[in-house]
Write a protein that holds these residues in place. Structure first.
Motif, PDB file in Angstrom:
ATOM      1  N   PRO A   1      24.411  15.254 110.086  1.00 24.66           N
ATOM      2  CA  PRO A   1      24.245  16.022 111.323  1.00 24.66           C
ATOM      3  C   PRO A   1      22.837  15.870 111.882  1.00 24.66           C
ATOM      4  O   PRO A   1      21.868  15.718 111.137  1.00 24.66           O
ATOM      5  N   PHE A   2      22.745  15.869 113.200  1.00 27.88           N
ATOM      6  CA  PHE A   2      21.422  15.887 113.832  1.00 27.88           C
ATOM      7  C   PHE A   2      21.474  16.832 115.030  1.00 27.88           C
ATOM      8  O   PHE A   2      22.557  17.193 115.506  1.00 27.88           O
ATOM      9  N   GLN A   3      20.314  17.284 115.463  1.00 27.14           N
ATOM     10  CA  GLN A   3      20.233  18.327 116.481  1.00 27.14           C
ATOM     11  C   GLN A   3      19.343  17.861 117.632  1.00 27.14           C
ATOM     12  O   GLN A   3      18.146  18.161 117.666  1.00 27.14           O
TER      13      GLN A   3
ATOM     14  N   LEU B   1      13.890  13.581 109.631  1.00 23.83           N
ATOM     15  CA  LEU B   1      15.153  12.879 109.366  1.00 23.83           C
ATOM     16  C   LEU B   1      14.885  11.386 109.505  1.00 23.83           C
ATOM     17  O   LEU B   1      15.019  10.801 110.572  1.00 23.83           O
ATOM     18  N   PRO B   2      14.472  10.730 108.397  1.00 22.14           N
ATOM     19  CA  PRO B   2      14.136   9.305 108.470  1.00 22.14           C
ATOM     20  C   PRO B   2      15.386   8.430 108.445  1.00 22.14           C
ATOM     21  O   PRO B   2      16.387   8.755 107.803  1.00 22.14           O
TER      22      PRO B   2
ATOM     23  N   ASP C   1      14.730   0.688 112.291  1.00 19.93           N
ATOM     24  CA  ASP C   1      14.398   1.144 113.637  1.00 19.93           C
ATOM     25  C   ASP C   1      15.630   1.368 114.501  1.00 19.93           C
ATOM     26  O   ASP C   1      16.445   0.456 114.691  1.00 19.93           O
ATOM     27  N   ALA C   2      15.747   2.569 115.065  1.00 18.48           N
ATOM     28  CA  ALA C   2      16.755   2.871 116.080  1.00 18.48           C
ATOM     29  C   ALA C   2      16.147   2.622 117.460  1.00 18.48           C
ATOM     30  O   ALA C   2      14.923   2.646 117.641  1.00 18.48           O
TER      31      ALA C   2
ATOM     32  N   GLU D   1      12.062   7.821 112.717  1.00 16.23           N
ATOM     33  CA  GLU D   1      11.999   9.228 112.335  1.00 16.23           C
ATOM     34  C   GLU D   1      12.566  10.081 113.471  1.00 16.23           C
ATOM     35  O   GLU D   1      11.995  10.117 114.571  1.00 16.23           O
ATOM     36  N   LEU D   2      13.695  10.762 113.214  1.00 12.32           N
ATOM     37  CA  LEU D   2      14.329  11.555 114.256  1.00 12.32           C
ATOM     38  C   LEU D   2      13.722  12.940 114.376  1.00 12.32           C
ATOM     39  O   LEU D   2      14.038  13.677 115.307  1.00 12.32           O
ATOM     40  N   GLY D   3      12.864  13.329 113.434  1.00  6.86           N
ATOM     41  CA  GLY D   3      12.250  14.642 113.486  1.00  6.86           C
ATOM     42  C   GLY D   3      10.999  14.706 114.344  1.00  6.86           C
ATOM     43  O   GLY D   3      10.504  15.801 114.619  1.00  6.86           O
ATOM     44  N   SER D   4      10.475  13.560 114.766  1.00  8.69           N
ATOM     45  CA  SER D   4       9.295  13.553 115.636  1.00  8.69           C
ATOM     46  C   SER D   4       9.701  13.781 117.090  1.00  8.69           C
ATOM     47  O   SER D   4      10.875  13.645 117.454  1.00  8.69           O
TER      48      SER D   4
END
Length: 519
Positions: free
Chosen positions: A344-346, A367-368, A372-373, A421-424
């Protein structure tokens, strides 16, 4: 066959130092986003210890400032391995001359010299460098890696230096965690460390086995890791728990997208079904490379009533497909295999009316991803920005919350970069300001300049003296760039010389600094 090869290797490899080896870190230790790729050999807390080639071969590469290695020497061996010596204070005179020769032949200040077998051949035990504290090093030590030359897989240096490292201390189990998998099934993760005499450090576990009622359900042997799978440590380890508690619980089951070859499990991937109402007898067996062993038995009472599956959360990043998330002005593409399980991601968007874009974030905490996305954000011009000079789309880029450059391909109003990193937090930024170059010292045998850039960051630099290329080294952990005149083609005559230094940032803004000096 393997035992024969190992015995051969053990006879031809010798220690890189001339004193008893004591370790501060071992191969395969879990770290955020990577495995520790070698052995950290203590240098008594000081720099300047002699470092020696561990076997015959040739210096194939010399680098400065790459991969956090600081000053590093690569030696390719005829047996199919390449040894890498990192965080060095300085190179031997012979290696330093080869580095400079390469830089001047290629008119490049970038210190990544690729050498031929005839440039710097070395023999076992030959002095190659002094130990140091350069790169991503927090204390003086020697970091030694050994790679398979053909595949570049990271190999455990213990294989080759086993006879020279003393260790009679067994691993220790601190705790075991049960992780529900739904339907009465359970996965387990273990927090454990290895130890050795003469060191206060703790180390990663070389071999882990998990048995249920005498049957092995999981087995890991950490001695050969593809560099391309380094970030899978976040999937094998319980990353979210590490994030909040700084303790690595390593999972004893394999998530569907985790392809680390050092992990093996039964047909259920190490996930255990406790569907019978009885005692299940489990046992962990942990071993270090020396064969020191610890056993940790425990019992789980089964429950025939399946537990409810967790409620799905939306949206999800799926491990087995390419994921695309879009909303007005924003698109994120996460390719197949970039997460190890459905995750899950937000996603949130934080309005920023006066910015080049709003700010986007895809997870409330770190969330690493495995690689690369692709992130694309639509760039807009506010009234304030429209009033400031001419707009140049080539100056747009994506920046994270620390201002770091994440790429800046522009097309039809969209700026595209790449993130892991999706948390940045990410947004579009604009950089039309060149770097700043200031002199520090322009006399003696060393020219020193300070080079800074407040936005997209330095991308490249070059310098000439009297219109002829000259090397300037970027001094790690500083803004200083240094030219060692004694190592250049320039000879001291007392004459006046003209220096031209050019620095370019990631948005192609360039500063040219020119002056004269006597030498």
């Amino acid at each position: 066959m393997l035992s024969v090869l190992l015995s051969i290797f053990l006879n031809i490899f010798t220690p890189p130092v001339d004193y008893e080896i004591s370790l501060a870190g071992n191969f395969g230790e879990p770290r955020p986003h990577h495995f520790h790729g070698g052995l950290d050999i203590r240098t008594d807390g000081v720099e300047g210890k002699h470092v020696y080639a561990i076997a015959d071969g040739y210096v194939s590469r010399v680098t400065v400032g790459l991969y956090g290695f600081g000053n590093a020497v690569y030696i390719t061996h005829p047996t199919g391995q390449t040894s890498v010596y990192c965080h060095l204070k300085s190179f031997s005179p012979r290696i330093k001359r080869a580095l400079r020769r390469y830089q001047y032949q290629h008119n490049s200040s970038e210190a990544d010299a690729r050498l031929s077998p005839l440039d710097v051949p070395v023999s076992q035990g030959q002095f190659i460098a002094l130990s140091g504290n350069t790169g991503s090093s927090t204390a003086p030590h020697l970091h030694l890696e050994i790679h398979d030359t053909r595949t570049w897989n990271m190999l455990d240096p213990y294989r080759f230096l086993n006879d020279f490292i003393q260790d009679t201390v067994a691993p220790q189990v601190h705790d075991v965690m049960a992780i529900p998998q739904g339907g009465g099934r359970m996965g387990f993760a273990i927090w454990a460390d290895d130890y050795m005499q003469g060191s206060y450090n703790h180390f990663g576990i070389h071999e882990t086995l998990l048995y249920v009622d005498g049957e092995m359900v999981f087995h890991s042997v950490v001695d050969d890791i593809p560099t391309s799978m380094n970030r899978m440590v976040n999937a094998w380890g319980y990353y979210d728990h590490w994030l909040h508690h700084r303790r690595w619980y390593m999972k004893s089951y394999i998530e569907p997208g985790n392809t680390l070859p050092c992990l093996m499990a039964d047909r259920n991937r190490g996930i255990i079904d406790f569907h019978e109402e009885r005692d299940y007898h489990l046992e962990y067996v942990l071993r270090d490379f020396k064969g020191n062993e610890t056993r940790y038995p425990f019992t789980i009472k089964g429950n025939p009533a399946p537990s409810a599956a967790p409620s799905p959360q939306s949206p999800l990043l799926h491990w087995n497909r390419t994921n695309s998330y879009s909303r007005p002005g924003l698109q994120l593409i996460v390719p197949y295999g970039y997460v190890a399980a459905d995750t899950p991601f937000q996603p949130v968007v934080i309005p920023q009316p006066e910015g080049w874009s709003d700010v986007c974030q895809f997870s409330a905490s770190s969330l690493p991803l495995m690689a690369d996305a692709r992130l694309s954000i639509y760039a807009r011009r506010s009234n304030t920005q429209a009033a400031v000079g001419d707009f140049d789309s080539s100056k747009l880029y994506i920046a994270n919350e620390q201002g770091r450059y994440m790429g800046g391909d522009y097309h039809d109003g969209w700026v595209t970069g790449f993130i892991r990193e999706l948390g940045s937090r990410y947004q579009v930024a604009y950089d039309d300001l060149p770097p700043a170059v200031q002199p520090i010292t322009l006399n003696g045998d060393r020219l020193l300049l300070s080079v800074t850039d407040a936005q997209s960051g330095i991308a490249k630099w070059t310098a000439t003296v009297d219109d002829r290329f000259i090397v300037f080294d970027a001094i790690e952990k500083t803004t200083t760039y240094a030219c060692e005149l004694r190592e250049s083609w320039l000879r001291r005559t007392g004459g006046l010389h003209r220096l031209r230094f050019e620095a370019t940032d990631n948005r192609q803004n360039t500063c040219v600094y020119e002056t004269t000096f006597e030498y």
